[in-house]
Every structure is written in C-alpha cells, then in structure tokens.
Design a protein around this motif. Sequence first.
Motif, PDB file in Angstrom:
ATOM      1  N   LYS A 162       0.823  -1.208   0.000  1.00  0.00           N
ATOM      2  CA  LYS A 162       0.000   0.000   0.000  1.00  0.00           C
ATOM      3  C   LYS A 162       0.857   1.257   0.000  1.00  0.00           C
ATOM      4  CE  LYS A 162      -3.711  -2.246   2.598  1.00  0.00           C
ATOM      5  NZ  LYS A 162      -4.498  -2.246   3.857  1.00  0.00           N
ATOM      6  N   PHE A 163       0.300   2.303  -0.587  1.00  0.00           N
ATOM      7  CA  PHE A 163       0.963   3.591  -0.648  1.00  0.00           C
ATOM      8  C   PHE A 163       1.102   4.200   0.742  1.00  0.00           C
ATOM      9  CE2 PHE A 163       2.137   7.697  -2.082  1.00  0.00           C
ATOM     10  CZ  PHE A 163       1.394   8.620  -1.368  1.00  0.00           C
ATOM     11  N   VAL A 164       2.266   4.834   0.975  1.00  0.00           N
ATOM     12  CA  VAL A 164       2.507   5.531   2.238  1.00  0.00           C
ATOM     13  C   VAL A 164       2.760   7.016   1.982  1.00  0.00           C
ATOM     14  CG1 VAL A 164       4.021   5.750   4.235  1.00  0.00           C
ATOM     15  CG2 VAL A 164       3.452   3.484   3.350  1.00  0.00           C
ATOM     16  N   ALA A 165       3.727   7.322   1.119  1.00  0.00           N
ATOM     17  CA  ALA A 165       4.084   8.724   0.879  1.00  0.00           C
ATOM     18  C   ALA A 165       4.786   8.853  -0.462  1.00  0.00           C
ATOM     19  CB  ALA A 165       4.985   9.253   1.991  1.00  0.00           C
ATOM     20  N   ALA A 166       4.708  10.036  -1.039  1.00  0.00           N
ATOM     21  CA  ALA A 166       5.383  10.297  -2.309  1.00  0.00           C
ATOM     22  C   ALA A 166       5.877  11.729  -2.346  1.00  0.00           C
ATOM     23  CB  ALA A 166       4.433  10.036  -3.482  1.00  0.00           C
ATOM     24  N   ALA A 223       2.730  13.837  -0.897  1.00  0.00           N
ATOM     25  CA  ALA A 223       1.426  13.228  -0.662  1.00  0.00           C
ATOM     26  C   ALA A 223       1.589  12.135   0.375  1.00  0.00           C
ATOM     27  CB  ALA A 223       0.859  12.657  -1.957  1.00  0.00           C
ATOM     28  N   TYR A 224       0.563  11.953   1.185  1.00  0.00           N
ATOM     29  CA  TYR A 224       0.606  10.967   2.263  1.00  0.00           C
ATOM     30  C   TYR A 224      -0.701  10.196   2.315  1.00  0.00           C
ATOM     31  CZ  TYR A 224       4.569  13.734   3.917  1.00  0.00           C
ATOM     32  OH  TYR A 224       5.762  14.400   4.016  1.00  0.00           O
ATOM     33  N   ALA A 225      -0.582   8.932   2.690  1.00  0.00           N
ATOM     34  CA  ALA A 225      -1.774   8.156   2.985  1.00  0.00           C
ATOM     35  C   ALA A 225      -2.419   8.717   4.255  1.00  0.00           C
ATOM     36  CB  ALA A 225      -1.410   6.692   3.185  1.00  0.00           C
ATOM     37  N   ASP A 226      -3.734   8.625   4.323  1.00  0.00           N
ATOM     38  CA  ASP A 226      -4.425   9.157   5.497  1.00  0.00           C
ATOM     39  C   ASP A 226      -3.926   8.533   6.797  1.00  0.00           C
ATOM     40  OD1 ASP A 226      -7.692   9.469   3.860  1.00  0.00           O
ATOM     41  OD2 ASP A 226      -5.956  10.810   3.915  1.00  0.00           O
ATOM     42  N   GLY A 258       0.444  13.538   9.096  1.00  0.00           N
ATOM     43  CA  GLY A 258       0.716  14.199  10.358  1.00  0.00           C
ATOM     44  C   GLY A 258       1.755  13.499  11.209  1.00  0.00           C
ATOM     45  N   ARG A 259       2.081  12.265  10.872  1.00  0.00           N
ATOM     46  CA  ARG A 259       3.083  11.514  11.647  1.00  0.00           C
ATOM     47  C   ARG A 259       4.342  11.243  10.832  1.00  0.00           C
ATOM     48  NH1 ARG A 259       2.031   6.467  13.082  1.00  0.00           N
ATOM     49  NH2 ARG A 259       0.546   6.043  11.397  1.00  0.00           N
ATOM     50  N   PHE A 260       4.199  11.067   9.541  1.00  0.00           N
ATOM     51  CA  PHE A 260       5.335  10.757   8.662  1.00  0.00           C
ATOM     52  C   PHE A 260       5.658  11.976   7.812  1.00  0.00           C
ATOM     53  CE2 PHE A 260       4.636   5.861   8.223  1.00  0.00           C
ATOM     54  CZ  PHE A 260       4.621   5.749   9.600  1.00  0.00           C
ATOM     55  N   THR A 261       6.934  12.168   7.535  1.00  0.00           N
ATOM     56  CA  THR A 261       7.382  13.252   6.664  1.00  0.00           C
ATOM     57  C   THR A 261       8.375  12.703   5.662  1.00  0.00           C
ATOM     58  OG1 THR A 261       7.152  14.844   8.472  1.00  0.00           O
ATOM     59  CG2 THR A 261       8.459  15.520   6.570  1.00  0.00           C
ATOM     60  N   ILE A 262       8.141  12.996   4.386  1.00  0.00           N
ATOM     61  CA  ILE A 262       9.041  12.547   3.330  1.00  0.00           C
ATOM     62  C   ILE A 262       9.835  13.736   2.803  1.00  0.00           C
ATOM     63  CG2 ILE A 262       7.301  12.821   1.506  1.00  0.00           C
ATOM     64  CD1 ILE A 262       8.487  10.340   0.150  1.00  0.00           C
TER      65      ILE A 262
END
Length: 122
Positions: free
Chosen positions: A45-49, A58-61, A65-69
């Motif tokens: 599944k997609f996490v971030a791009a 872009a981030y998965a819901d 707010g918790r992950f930063t790419i």
Amino acid sequence: VQLQASGGGLVQAGGSLRLSCAASGRTVGIYGLGWFRQAPGEERKFVAAIDWSGGSTAYADAVKGRFTISRDNARNTVTRQMNSLKPEDTAVYYCASTSKPWSITKRDYDYWGQGTLVTVSS
C-alpha cells in the motif's frame, strides 16, 4: 535505477524511526519517489510520495501528520521520518521511483528497493 532502503528496526509504540533510500544509476533528480508498505498477509500500500523538486508531497491518510518525506537530489536519497509510531505501522517498507513527477499508484512505479522491516511493539 537501483534503490537501497535502510533504517528499519524494532521500536516501541510512540517512538520514531528514520528510513532512508539511496539511489544509484540514473540521477533521481528527474524521478518522483515514493514509499509503500506491506504488512503480513496484505497487499502493498501507498505511504508517501514526493515529486522531483521536493516541493510536492502526498501521504496516505493513515500516516498523515506523523510521517514526513523529503529528498536530497544532490545525494540521491529520499528520507522518511516516522513519528508517533503505532503497532499497525508494522510492515516491510519499500522505496520506489517513477518516471512520472510523482504518484500514489503502485503500478506507476518502475523501480523498487528490496524493502526494510519496521516492527512497532505495543
């Protein structure tokens, strides 16, 4: 393009981890980069791009707010900071590159790293 992910490990719920993905071969400066994850028994599944310039993300819901790419084209790396980790974040995490500016769709990605395991204990 060859992608090598690192930084996975075991962490307690609420903790943080920083994953990195180093690219070799063609420069990453012209590719979108993304992170996906696959938990046991589930599909990837997609996490971030992030786009080639680093200006669009872009981030998965589930991780917003918790992950930063972020990315550093000079060093051919993409990094993902994961904070406030939860047991449901446990998965093998894959970095991938796309010839598109960026994408949240798995089939748009052309090259994949080998994956790095993240385990979050409760």
